[in-house]
Structures are given as C-alpha cells and as structure tokens.
Design a protein around this motif. Structure first.
Motif, PDB file in Angstrom:
ATOM      1  N   ALA A   1       0.827  -1.223   0.000  1.00  0.00           N
ATOM      2  CA  ALA A   1       0.000   0.000   0.000  1.00  0.00           C
ATOM      3  C   ALA A   1       0.864   1.278   0.000  1.00  0.00           C
ATOM      4  O   ALA A   1       0.521   2.250  -0.643  1.00  0.00           O
ATOM      5  CB  ALA A   1      -1.001   0.042   1.143  1.00  0.00           C
TER       6      ALA A   1
ATOM      7  N   LYS B   1      -5.018  -1.289   1.440  1.00  0.00           N
ATOM      8  CA  LYS B   1      -5.009  -1.471  -0.014  1.00  0.00           C
ATOM      9  C   LYS B   1      -6.087  -0.618  -0.668  1.00  0.00           C
ATOM     10  O   LYS B   1      -5.883  -0.002  -1.706  1.00  0.00           O
ATOM     11  CB  LYS B   1      -5.253  -2.948  -0.361  1.00  0.00           C
ATOM     12  CG  LYS B   1      -4.038  -3.829  -0.134  1.00  0.00           C
ATOM     13  CD  LYS B   1      -3.164  -3.908  -1.378  1.00  0.00           C
ATOM     14  CE  LYS B   1      -1.835  -4.541  -1.078  1.00  0.00           C
ATOM     15  NZ  LYS B   1      -1.894  -5.981  -0.931  1.00  0.00           N
TER      16      LYS B   1
ATOM     17  N   PRO C   1      -2.280  -6.514  -5.909  1.00  0.00           N
ATOM     18  CA  PRO C   1      -3.304  -5.822  -5.105  1.00  0.00           C
ATOM     19  C   PRO C   1      -4.024  -6.718  -4.114  1.00  0.00           C
ATOM     20  O   PRO C   1      -4.589  -6.223  -3.146  1.00  0.00           O
ATOM     21  CB  PRO C   1      -4.278  -5.284  -6.168  1.00  0.00           C
ATOM     22  CG  PRO C   1      -4.089  -6.151  -7.350  1.00  0.00           C
ATOM     23  CD  PRO C   1      -2.666  -6.570  -7.339  1.00  0.00           C
TER      24      PRO C   1
END
Lengths: 260, 271
Positions: free
Chosen positions: B87, B144, B164
């Motif tokens: 992130a 995220k 991701p």
C-alpha cells in the motif's frame, strides 16, 4: 592471490561509488533549496524537531562540560596561582572546540540516527517510491527540508551549548572556587576574539551538514528490510561521529594555518 | 496506450528481464502473471520510470520514456498512479492527507474541491468513514483500498497495481478485484495488474502476459492461457495436477524434478 586482489579492488570500487553517490546527493539536496516548491511548513516542522527537540540534551551536555572543565582547569592552574583565570580557559576551549564538537556528537546521536531510521523505514516500505509515483521529488521534500533545518538549528544549538557551558563553569567557579562574578565573566569574554565567533559558527554549520546528509544517505540507500533499517541507523551514527571528529581536526588545522 | 518493445534489464550481472514486449491499448486491463521473483514488479517500476532498462523502448501515450530525466518523467507520472504491494501509505499523514496528497502538492484545485475529491474516492472504495484515521489504525485490506482511493483521486489515465490482493482475506480480495473491474467498466482507466492470484487475474483481465524467469512466455486472452499446453504454464495454473506426487518440484525449464525422500538419500550417500 588473484581472488584477494579482486576483492580488494571491488571493495575500493564500492567505497568510491558510495562517495560519488553521497557527493551527488549533497549537491542535489543543496540545489533543491534554490528551486520551487519550497516546503516551508516541512522545513519549520524539522527545525522544531531538530532544534527544540534537542535543547534538553545540549543543555545537559553544556552544563556538565562547563562544570567539569572548571573543576579540572582549577586543579591544573592552582600551582601557578592562576585559578581566578579559569574562565578564560573554559570559554576559549568551549567556544572553539568542545561546544561545537560535543553538541554535534549529541545531535548526531539524537537527530542523525532519527533521520536515518525514518528515511530507511520509508525506503523499505516503498513510501519513497510512492512519493516519486505521486510526482514529488523525494530529495527535495525529504532531504532538502531536513538539510536547511539542520544548517539553521545546529549552530543555534551550539551557541546554546556554549552559553550553558560557560554558565556551568560560572556555577562551579563562583560557588566552589569563590571566584568573583564580575572577574569570571570579564576574563571569560576577554579570552574570545571576533574570529572565535566565526569558529563557533562555521564548525557547527559543517557538523550540521554532516549529521543531516550522512543520516539521509544512510536512510535512502537502505535495503534488506528491518535488518537494513537497524544497520543504517548504526551506520549513520558511527559515520557522522567519525566525520565530525575528523573534520574538526582539519578545520582547526586550517584555521591555525590561516592565522585565525 | 503503453508499448513495451524488446526490454532487457540486468541487476548485479543477473538478467532480470529478457526481451519483454507487450502492448496495452487504452482502457484495457492487462494482467502480468508469474511466480515470485520472475520480474513482474520490475516491469511496473520500468513503466513508472523508477528503473531504467538496459535496452529497449517503453512508449506511454505516444511518448518514449527511456532516457528521460527525473524531471522530464514528472509529466508522464502525472498521468499515472500506482498501488504498491504494501500500500505504501505515508504513515505520518492521515487517510485524508494520503488520498489528497497529489492534489494538494499540485495546488491546481482549491481546498474544498480537493476535500470533495478525497471524499468521492474514499466513497468509491467504501471507506468514507476513515478520513481522519492514521494508516497504522487500518487493516491490510483497508490500506489497499485507501491506496486505490489515493490512486483514483487524481483521476489518472493509467493505474498500475502491484499484487493488489496479496495477503488479503477472501472478502477483501473480492472487494479489491471488484474495484479494479469497476474502474475498468465505469472510468475506462488503462490498468496493468501484477499478480499471481489466478482467480483475481481471470476476473479482471482483458489480456494476460505471463513472465517466467524474466521472459514472456505467453501473451493472450484468459481462454488461450487456460488452453495452453506449455508445461511451465500448466505447472503455474494447475500445480495440484502437475506436482501431485510427493517430492515433485517444478523444474526451471518447465518440467518436473523429483527429489528422493530424505531416508533414500541417506542410504545412497557413501559411507
């Protein structure tokens, strides 16, 4: 034998590359101060962290250095009956050498290692890459702001250390050695010339540069996860302490050569 | 539009990428598949200009980026955003400051418009109530999603995602995949997603490229990938079939190598 030569050659090349990278980083960070954006708020924030946050340790360093110097100085001057002039010894040695060096070493421990660990953590968690991805120049935002803050605050902290050390010396001189207040301060200032002011401000300027840039370089070149963060912090502290002591010697030598 | 042509990259004498070429048309979602350490993330870093290839060409929206300086890259990066694997939220800033970071830095919008854009982006990822939280207070999945909101806030033409869904629970994996699909459907953003999560890849991909040991071994649709009889691809897609026997490990060339059990090895060892 060939292997040993190759290893030595690789090590030397590694050091040369590190010095080159460090010099390049210093130039880029310094040049950043002369172009937009200025990041004034960040710079003030770092001035507060570096300057105000370090006052307590430099006051402690100053007061005890001044007191111990007066005690030791008095012992050395006693055989010559020169104890009343101890303030001259205290002020000259504090302003020229001990104040700048001790303040810088304390700041290296507190600020330099802090800068290194902060930037190292940002590096290993990809925050520096994220800054670049967001269109920000990380050198300007993270390093130039800290550099300006260090260059301003380290001389200020050194002046505080010097003043507090002379005050510490006065406490011992007056209450333990019964030296008159007027006599102490008269001789304390008599020992200082205008060039001492230059000495006292030029050295901390160089030390501030060393503490900040070594910390930043160690931080942004970190690799190897959390182990790397610890390594960079130690590396920053050790390298900046050594550079402070070495550069102090050469600056003193240079000042003496120039007749200052 | 992103075009990669014959990209080669070396790290410390090791060839990391070999002759990688791919085209990502505008508005499409390209997935880069591959095992850990095969060079997927490196590809994203090349697009963002964080790394420079040894040779080859990278063209983004008609502009060659190989050889550009950091300052010249700024205008290219302004069209892109990246969601980093961890992130990479700025941990000294709140969620609001993280999401609006680029907009405040650019200074092109007034404060009210930026606040509005930040709120919109956070609403899109379902985290409008986290505005004043610090990143340390968020779970992995929330981080995220905030990172996606940060990418969205500046309305980029291209979004790059590095793993991701890595390390997320099934619900967050679903949420993140759905966000990528919605961005494709509703905003028509060009997206490049690096992942080894096959379920996510099948769901979001218009086209896939598979990298194996720095080399592109497949470029095509999801159906073509699933129909491939390349042993390296089969091992990656269906390891439970190819590596079913105990002691089976993937061979670097795509086959299977069998490691004898420990006791057998001990018997074979000379006295």
């Amino acid at each position: 034998m060939d292997l040993a030569v190759t290893r030595i050659e690789d090590t030397l090349k590694g050091y040369a590359a590190a010095v080159q990278d460090f010099a390049q980083l210093c130039v880029t960070a310094a040049a950043g101060a002369f172009r937009r954006p200025w990041y004034v708020q960040e710079t003030i924030y770092h001035m507060n962290r570096i300057g105000v946050g370090s006052i307590f340790i430099v006051v402690l360093t100053g007061i005890f250095t001044g007191m111990v110097l007066t005690l030791q100085g008095a012992i050395q001057l006693e055989p010559y009956g020169a104890v009343p002039y101890v303030s001259k010894l205290v002020s000259a040695s504090v302003v020229r050498e001990l104040g700048p060096v001790l303040a810088a070493l304390m700041i290296a421990g507190r600020v330099g290692s802090g800068i290194a660990s902060e930037l190292a953590t940002m590096q290993v968690t990809e925050q520096i890459d994220a800054l670049r991805a967001e269109g920000t120049d990380p050198i300007k935002k993270l390093i130039t702001t800290r550099l300006i803050a260090s260059l301003v605050m380290v001389p200020v902290l050194t002046v505080i250390t010097d003043g507090i050390a002379m005050m510490g010396g006065y406490l011992i001189a007056h209450f333990s050695l019964s030296i008159d207040t007027f006599f102490y301060w008269t001789w304390a200032f008599a020992a200082l010339g205008p060039m001492d002011l230059v000495y006292g401000l030029l050295k901390p300027l160089v030390f501030g540069f060393i503490v900040c840039m070594v910390g930043c370089y160690a931080g942004i070149t970190t690799s190897g996860g959390t182990v790397g963060v610890g390594h960079s912090t130690t590396h920053a502290m050790v390298t900046s302490s050594i550079l402070i002591l070495v550069s102090d010697f050469f600056m003193t030598k240079l000042f003496i050569y120039w007749g200052w | 539009m992103i075009r990669f042509s014959n990209i080669f990259l070396k790290f410390d004498g090791r060839q990391v990428l070999q002759n990688i070429s791919m085209d990502v048309p505008a508005g499409q979602t390209q997935v880069i598949l591959g095992g850990s350490g095969c060079g997927k993330t490196t590809t994203l870093r090349l697009i963002l200009g964080l790394l420079h290839p040894e040779s080859g060409s990278i063209v983004i929206n008609g502009q060659e980026i190989v050889g550009l300086t950091e300052r010249q890259m700024a205008s290219i990066r302004a069209q892109m955003a990246m969601v980093f694997q961890g992130a990479a939220l700025f941990d000294s800033l709140t969620v609001r400051e993280n999401v609006g970071y680029r907009l405040w830095e650019e200074g092109a919008l007034d404060n009210e418009s930026i606040e509005q854009r930040v709120a919109e982006s956070l609403r899109f990822v379902g985290l409008e109530d986290t505005l004043d939280k610090m990143p340390a207070e968020l779970s992995g999945g929330m981080k995220k999603r905030v990172a996606i909101a940060r990418a969205l806030a500046c309305k980029p033409k291209i979004i790059l995602y590095d793993e991701p869904t890595a390390g997320l629970d099934p619900i967050n994996t679903h949420l993140v995949s759905e966000l990528v699909c919605r961005l494709h459907r509703e905003e028509h953003v060009t997206q490049i997603v690096v992942t080894h999560d096959l379920e996510c890849a099948y769901r979001i991909a218009d086209r896939l490229i598979m990298i194996h040991r720095g080399e592109a071994i497949f470029d095509g649709s999801v159906d073509a990938l699933q129909a491939s009889d390349d042993p390296r691809i089969r091992t990656f897609l269906r390891p439970e079939e190819v590596l079913a026997e105990p002691g089976c490990f993937p061979h670097k060339d795509g086959g299977v190598r069998v490691v004898p059990p420990m006791s057998e090895k001990a018997e074979q060892a000379p006295a």
